[in-house]
Write a protein that holds these residues in place. Structure first.
Motif, PDB file in Angstrom:
ATOM      1  N   GLU A 220      78.018  -2.528  -5.283  1.00  0.00           N
ATOM      2  CA  GLU A 220      78.590  -1.302  -5.728  1.00  0.00           C
ATOM      3  C   GLU A 220      80.291  -1.538  -5.643  1.00  0.00           C
ATOM      4  O   GLU A 220      80.530  -1.450  -4.304  1.00  0.00           O
TER       5      GLU A 220
ATOM      6  N   ALA B  48      82.962   3.165  -7.055  1.00  0.00           N
ATOM      7  CA  ALA B  48      82.371   4.453  -6.500  1.00  0.00           C
ATOM      8  C   ALA B  48      83.287   5.358  -5.785  1.00  0.00           C
ATOM      9  O   ALA B  48      84.185   4.901  -4.877  1.00  0.00           O
TER      10      ALA B  48
ATOM     11  N   CYS C  62      80.876  10.996  -5.145  1.00  0.00           N
ATOM     12  CA  CYS C  62      79.437  10.465  -4.529  1.00  0.00           C
ATOM     13  C   CYS C  62      78.933  11.484  -3.654  1.00  0.00           C
ATOM     14  O   CYS C  62      77.761  11.292  -3.338  1.00  0.00           O
TER      15      CYS C  62
ATOM     16  N   ASP D  68      69.665   2.847  -0.869  1.00  0.00           N
ATOM     17  CA  ASP D  68      69.428   2.368  -2.703  1.00  0.00           C
ATOM     18  C   ASP D  68      69.652   0.898  -2.667  1.00  0.00           C
ATOM     19  O   ASP D  68      69.556   0.350  -3.871  1.00  0.00           O
TER      20      ASP D  68
ATOM     21  N   CYS E 176      79.656   1.996 -15.800  1.00  0.00           N
ATOM     22  CA  CYS E 176      79.114   3.174 -15.367  1.00  0.00           C
ATOM     23  C   CYS E 176      78.578   3.784 -16.627  1.00  0.00           C
ATOM     24  O   CYS E 176      79.232   4.785 -17.197  1.00  0.00           O
TER      25      CYS E 176
ATOM     26  N   SER F 257      77.945   7.872 -16.412  1.00  0.00           N
ATOM     27  CA  SER F 257      79.247   8.497 -16.092  1.00  0.00           C
ATOM     28  C   SER F 257      79.865   8.699 -17.564  1.00  0.00           C
ATOM     29  O   SER F 257      80.119   9.613 -18.193  1.00  0.00           O
TER      30      SER F 257
ATOM     31  N   THR G 230      78.070   2.974 -10.374  1.00  0.00           N
ATOM     32  CA  THR G 230      77.646   4.515 -10.549  1.00  0.00           C
ATOM     33  C   THR G 230      78.924   5.594 -11.015  1.00  0.00           C
ATOM     34  O   THR G 230      78.820   6.513 -11.437  1.00  0.00           O
TER      35      THR G 230
ATOM     36  N   SER H 112      77.951   9.366  -8.091  1.00  0.00           N
ATOM     37  CA  SER H 112      76.571   9.355  -8.071  1.00  0.00           C
ATOM     38  C   SER H 112      76.243  10.787  -7.830  1.00  0.00           C
ATOM     39  O   SER H 112      75.249  11.336  -8.240  1.00  0.00           O
TER      40      SER H 112
ATOM     41  N   THR I  26      73.088  10.576 -10.224  1.00  0.00           N
ATOM     42  CA  THR I  26      72.134   9.349 -10.376  1.00  0.00           C
ATOM     43  C   THR I  26      72.433   8.454  -9.279  1.00  0.00           C
ATOM     44  O   THR I  26      73.053   8.983  -8.067  1.00  0.00           O
ATOM     45  N   THR I  27      71.729   7.373  -9.337  1.00  0.00           N
ATOM     46  CA  THR I  27      71.875   6.313  -8.270  1.00  0.00           C
ATOM     47  C   THR I  27      72.139   4.988  -8.777  1.00  0.00           C
ATOM     48  O   THR I  27      72.049   4.712 -10.292  1.00  0.00           O
ATOM     49  N   LEU I  28      72.610   3.881  -8.195  1.00  0.00           N
ATOM     50  CA  LEU I  28      72.636   2.646  -8.817  1.00  0.00           C
ATOM     51  C   LEU I  28      71.266   2.050  -9.146  1.00  0.00           C
ATOM     52  O   LEU I  28      71.152   1.437 -10.188  1.00  0.00           O
TER      53      LEU I  28
ATOM     54  N   GLU J 176      70.747   3.366 -12.417  1.00  0.00           N
ATOM     55  CA  GLU J 176      71.828   2.746 -13.501  1.00  0.00           C
ATOM     56  C   GLU J 176      70.947   1.405 -14.092  1.00  0.00           C
ATOM     57  O   GLU J 176      70.896   1.123 -15.271  1.00  0.00           O
TER      58      GLU J 176
END
Length: 343
Positions: free
Chosen positions: A31, A34, A39, A99, A253, A256, A285, A288, A293-295, A298
């Protein structure tokens, strides 16, 4: 130049449809885009306010970009003390590790408040990362808000230079902020200072169609290591040609961009155009907590929108290791991804 790593990863079987969220969550991930305050989730903040009414209201359905930015600004008002900042940092790090993230570059702009100055802000993040007990590798990018006065931007740059020399956790800078309220000459000055100091640079760029034609100087003269979003840089444009020639990784992203209305659908996202050209890209993300959301989610969106395989997601990460800002852990991370066979 061809930037894609060739891999002997076995093609993951896709006969049973899109993998489940748990199986995607088990994949190791990088990641690289971020924002700390973005987040933070409301659940992270509940114990940090004296009254529940002080919690920011979540963005409404069909929120505008301004609604999301307002929410993030409200979150930032809660993290103005070292203790609150440290708690939010810890919870955000735990979220990413749960995650499946194995390497995280978290970015945040140092802020003055009644409780701490900018130096203390950076120190709090560095100390929090030092104390983190998880297995995930965590690093910090000092953000530079280009909508701020030059003196404010310079102060952040000098903090990044200072801490990059004294701490292994500070590995570069992030250029962010509202491009519409930007003095481009000031932005170029501070980025030139970053380059002269040997700092690695990630730049938010071409997030809005109205500003896409004003980014050429940064792309050509500064040549950032990575580009955040780059939504409105066409691969076949003049700027796109420079991006391709210099191999600047693009941090993509999807959620986003959808919620901020810079793309109309996942399948219309520019990730696919760059991916098909074998240009370095990485799913990220952005915020997030703000965008809920989360990776892993995505990745699921990308699998469904672009027909990617799990093998390709692993390969995307393996390739992106070249563009992380901590050179000392690249071999360790490659050992995580190379030969990884998804089940």
């Amino acid at each position: 130049q061809h930037y894609f790593i060739q891999s002997n990863l076995r093609k993951a079987p896709m006969t049973q449809g899109t993998p489940s969220l748990p199986s995607l969550r088990s994949l190791p991930k990088l990641e690289l885009h971020a924002h700390l305050n973005g987040c933070a989730r409301l659940s992270h903040l509940e114990d940090l306010v004296s009254d529940p009414s002080l919690l920011p209201s979540p963005p409404p359905p069909n929120a505008s970009p301004a609604d999301y930015f307002s929410f993030m600004s409200s979150v930032a008002q809660i993290t103005t003390s070292a203790s609150n900042l440290r708690v939010v940092l810890e919870l955000v790090l735990q979220d990413f590790e749960a995650d499946g993230v194995v390497y995280l570059e978290l970015r945040s702009s140092p802020k003055h408040s009644a409780h701490m100055d900018k130096t203390q802000y950076v120190e709090t993040i560095v100390k929090g990362m030092e104390a983190y007990s998880g297995k995930m590798i965590v690093r910090y990018l000092v953000s530079i808000d280009q909508s701020k006065p030059l003196s404010d931007m310079v102060e952040n740059v000098e903090l990044a230079i200072k801490f990059s020399k004294s701490s292994p956790f500070v590995v570069g800078v992030d250029l962010c902020g509202n491009f519409f309220s930007t003095n481009k000459e000031n932005t170029l000055k501070v980025l030139e200072r970053c380059k002269a100091a040997g700092l690695k640079i990630a730049c938010h760029i071409a997030e809005d169609a109205a500003t896409a034609d004003q980014t050429s100087d940064i792309i050509r003269d500064i040549a950032p290591d990575r580009l955040g979003h780059a939504t409105f840089i066409e691969p076949e444009s003049a700027d796109g040609g420079v991006v391709r020639e210099r191999g600047m990784l693009i941090e993509c992203c999807i959620t986003s961009n959808l919620l901020c209305k810079s793309v109309t659908s996942p399948s219309a996202h520019h990730f696919k155009a760059w991916w098909d050209l074998k240009h370095p890209v990485l799913l990220c993300t952005d915020d997030s907590g703000t965008f809920n959301t989360t990776l892993t989610e995505e990745y699921q969106v990308a699998l469904e929108a672009f027909g990617l395989s799990i093998e390709e997601l692993v390969l995307m990460n393996l390739n992106a290791i070249k563009w992380i800002f901590d050179d000392s852990v690249k071999d360790k991370l490659r050992s995580v991804f190379q030969g990884f066979v998804p089940h």
